[in-house]
Design an enzyme around this catalytic site. Structure first.
Site, PDB file in Angstrom:
ATOM      1  N   ASP A  83       0.931  -1.166  -0.010  1.00 54.18           N
ATOM      2  CA  ASP A  83      -0.124   0.137  -0.206  1.00 54.18           C
ATOM      3  C   ASP A  83       1.000   1.090   0.010  1.00 54.18           C
ATOM      4  O   ASP A  83       1.864   1.448   0.871  1.00 54.18           O
ATOM      5  CB  ASP A  83      -0.866  -0.313   1.225  1.00 54.18           C
ATOM      6  CG  ASP A  83      -1.778   0.898   1.143  1.00 54.18           C
ATOM      7  OD1 ASP A  83      -2.386   1.396   0.143  1.00 54.18           O
ATOM      8  OD2 ASP A  83      -2.314   1.582   2.320  1.00 54.18           O
ATOM      9  N   GLY A 189      -8.074   8.476   6.884  1.00 60.09           N
ATOM     10  CA  GLY A 189      -8.202   8.692   8.107  1.00 60.09           C
ATOM     11  C   GLY A 189      -9.847   8.877   8.606  1.00 60.09           C
ATOM     12  O   GLY A 189     -10.753   8.606   7.940  1.00 60.09           O
ATOM     13  N   HIS A 219      -9.293   4.755  -2.675  1.00 64.34           N
ATOM     14  CA  HIS A 219      -8.472   4.815  -1.282  1.00 64.34           C
ATOM     15  C   HIS A 219      -9.362   5.804  -0.387  1.00 64.34           C
ATOM     16  O   HIS A 219     -10.585   6.194  -0.729  1.00 64.34           O
ATOM     17  CB  HIS A 219      -7.118   5.592  -1.570  1.00 64.34           C
ATOM     18  CG  HIS A 219      -6.038   4.768  -2.019  1.00 64.34           C
ATOM     19  ND1 HIS A 219      -5.014   4.151  -1.247  1.00 64.34           N
ATOM     20  CD2 HIS A 219      -5.939   3.971  -3.074  1.00 64.34           C
ATOM     21  CE1 HIS A 219      -4.291   3.439  -2.012  1.00 64.34           C
ATOM     22  NE2 HIS A 219      -4.790   3.282  -3.160  1.00 64.34           N
ATOM     23  N   GLY A 220      -9.034   5.652   1.020  1.00 64.28           N
ATOM     24  CA  GLY A 220      -9.873   6.557   1.930  1.00 64.28           C
ATOM     25  C   GLY A 220     -11.011   6.259   2.052  1.00 64.28           C
ATOM     26  O   GLY A 220     -12.151   6.985   2.115  1.00 64.28           O
ATOM     27  N   ARG A 290      -5.413 -11.047  25.701  1.00 63.26           N
ATOM     28  CA  ARG A 290      -6.700 -12.027  25.180  1.00 63.26           C
ATOM     29  C   ARG A 290      -7.697 -11.437  25.152  1.00 63.26           C
ATOM     30  O   ARG A 290      -8.614 -11.679  24.452  1.00 63.26           O
ATOM     31  CB  ARG A 290      -6.250 -13.479  25.251  1.00 63.26           C
ATOM     32  CG  ARG A 290      -4.961 -13.954  25.068  1.00 63.26           C
ATOM     33  CD  ARG A 290      -4.995 -15.204  25.483  1.00 63.26           C
ATOM     34  NE  ARG A 290      -4.557 -15.500  26.842  1.00 63.26           N
ATOM     35  CZ  ARG A 290      -4.319 -16.588  27.629  1.00 63.26           C
ATOM     36  NH1 ARG A 290      -4.162 -17.652  26.909  1.00 63.26           N
ATOM     37  NH2 ARG A 290      -4.245 -16.344  28.842  1.00 63.26           N
TER      38      ARG A 290
HETATM   39  P1  13P Z   1      -9.057   4.666   5.306  1.00 62.83           P
HETATM   40  O1  13P Z   1      -8.255   5.715   5.855  1.00 62.83           O
HETATM   41  O2  13P Z   1     -10.270   5.576   4.877  1.00 62.83           O
HETATM   42  O3  13P Z   1      -9.350   3.536   5.895  1.00 62.83           O
HETATM   43  O4  13P Z   1      -8.357   4.580   3.888  1.00 62.83           O
HETATM   44  C1  13P Z   1      -7.334   3.561   3.699  1.00 62.83           C
HETATM   45  C2  13P Z   1      -6.492   3.550   2.619  1.00 62.83           C
HETATM   46  O5  13P Z   1      -6.660   4.148   1.741  1.00 62.83           O
HETATM   47  C3  13P Z   1      -5.278   2.792   2.580  1.00 62.83           C
HETATM   48  O6  13P Z   1      -4.525   3.030   1.436  1.00 62.83           O
HETATM   49  O1  G3H Z   2      -3.236   5.019   3.408  1.00 60.39           O
HETATM   50  C1  G3H Z   2      -2.633   4.812   4.338  1.00 60.39           C
HETATM   51  C2  G3H Z   2      -3.102   3.510   5.471  1.00 60.39           C
HETATM   52  O2  G3H Z   2      -3.911   3.722   5.955  1.00 60.39           O
HETATM   53  C3  G3H Z   2      -1.776   2.928   5.895  1.00 60.39           C
HETATM   54  O3  G3H Z   2      -1.358   3.890   7.020  1.00 60.39           O
HETATM   55  O4  G3H Z   2       0.737   4.402   6.720  1.00 60.39           O
HETATM   56  O5  G3H Z   2      -0.231   4.450   9.084  1.00 60.39           O
HETATM   57  O6  G3H Z   2       0.286   2.371   8.049  1.00 60.39           O
HETATM   58  P1  G3H Z   2       0.018   3.775   7.768  1.00 60.39           P
HETATM   59 ZN    ZN Z   3      -4.711   5.036   0.658  1.00 58.28          ZN
END
Ligand code: 13P
Ligand code: G3H
Ligand code: ZN
Length: 337
Positions: A83, A189, A219-220, A290
């Site tokens: 990612d 976020g 994304h997002g 746990r």
């Molecule tokens: P969110 O922050 O909406 O979960 O998006 C995650 C994302 O795009 C990871 O690449």
């Molecule tokens: O888009 C980003 C993902 O939410 C990953 O976030 O870089 O904090 O692992 P991170």
């Molecule tokens: Zn992303």
């Protein structure tokens, strides 16, 4: 062993009215929560790992956790995806680590530089049989930090950051990518919209027209469920005005406009955190991990199961496996050693 690239998944998702959920993994409980949900719903899935996750958990552990899932559910179509990879070096490392798919995100660079590093990443990944997602346009959240803009400013000026459909066509042609992450009003976020939550559906439609056959990625796309925000706020947290993408808009982007991959990380974090907070607040003497990670994992299972219906991917595992077999069960070179 249906560990696969994203190709067999997107081939079917493209005009099959469903999208594949791409869930970020950082530890065992999160991975298990996602896997249990997908197994119960017979849904294909993408497990994605960020640079931060690699650093936090150590790739050796993450790889073995994912391979354990593949062993536990041999009929579940799974892709291991990088990612937001930011360099071709990282892409290369991930290929060596057994990823079946990678993202190179050059969206914060000037256009020509984005084309250059994306095309380079495609070249090295395709040579290894690995699929590549690229990104064009700019999302809010993490990415606006790169240019030092706050979320409010981003939202006010969102039009100018959305993916340009004609540029997307040129970008696809010059990079040869397998899928494209597009900016259509979402942001990363838990605070996605200060005002009305609204996706730019007309923009998805326009990009689909200039780039027919190219799987689009959102994304997002966490929906920031109110039940988790309420638990967080009730039990000592403070997340006022948290807002995600409404589920009906996600369903529409997928089922009406043809988005093929939907990224979810924040909702997983919220589910886990909300439940841990609840246990800590209601059972102050609890100290067995746990007993707080377990409820967190359960909350992830039910949240993801629900999500798979929004994405309409529940029940699609068998069709994806059949298509993968028809394609000759392609797997990156790493697994042929
Ligand atoms: P969110 O922050 O909406 O979960 O998006 C995650 C994302 O795009 C990871 O690449
Ligand atoms: O888009 C980003 C993902 O939410 C990953 O976030 O870089 O904090 O692992 P991170
Ligand atoms: Zn992303």
């Amino acid at each position: 062993m249906p560990l696969m690239t994203t190709k067999p998944m997107f081939d079917l998702a493209y005009d099959g009215g469903f999208a594949v959920g791409a869930f970020n993994v950082n530890n065992m409980e999160i991975t298990q929560g996602i896997i249990e949900a997908c197994a119960a719903e017979k849904s294909p899935l993408i497990l994605q790992i960020s640079k931060g996750a690699r650093k936090y958990a150590n790739m050796i552990y993450l790889r073995h956790i994912i391979l354990a899932a593949v062993e536990q559910y041999p009929d579940l179509p799974i892709a291991i995806h990088l990612d937001h990879g930011d360099t071709v070096d990282l892409v290369q490392t991930c290929i060596k680590d057994g990823f079946t798919s990678v993202m190179i995100d050059g969206s914060h660079h000037a256009y020509e530089e984005n084309v250059k590093i994306s095309a380079e990443a495609v070249k090295v990944a395709h040579a290894a049989g690995v699929t590549v997602e690229t990104e064009l346009g700019m999302l809010g959240g993490i990415e606006e930090d790169v240019v030092g803009m706050d979320a409010h400013e981003y939202e006010k000026n969102v039009e100018k950051f959305l993916t340009d459909p004609e540029q997307a066509k040129d970008f696809w042609k010059r990079t040869g990518c397998d899928s494209l992450a597009v900016a259509i009003g979402t942001s990363h976020g838990a605070f996605k919209f200060k005002h009305e939550a609204k996706l730019a559906f007309d923009r998805i439609e326009a990009i689909m027209k200039t780039c027919p056959g190219l799987p689009l990625v959102m994304h997002g796309s966490s929906s920031v469920p109110q039940e988790f925000i309420d638990l967080v706020n009730k039990y000592g947290g403070s997340m006022p005005n948290a807002k995600g993408v409404p589920e009906d808009q996600i369903a529409m982007a997928v089922q009406k406009y043809g988005v093929c991959k939907v990224n979810i990380d924040t909702d997983l974090r919220l589910a886990l955190t909300a439940k841990i907070r609840e246990v800590f607040a209601t059972k102050p003497a609890e100290f067995d991990p746990r007993n707080y990670l377990g409820p967190g994992r359960e909350a992830i299972i039910s949240m993801v199961r629900r999500k798979l219906h929004v994405l309409n991917s529940a029940g699609k595992a068998e069709a994806v496996n059949k298509h993968w077999e028809k394609l000759g069960k392609p797997l990156p070179g790493y697994y042929k050693k």
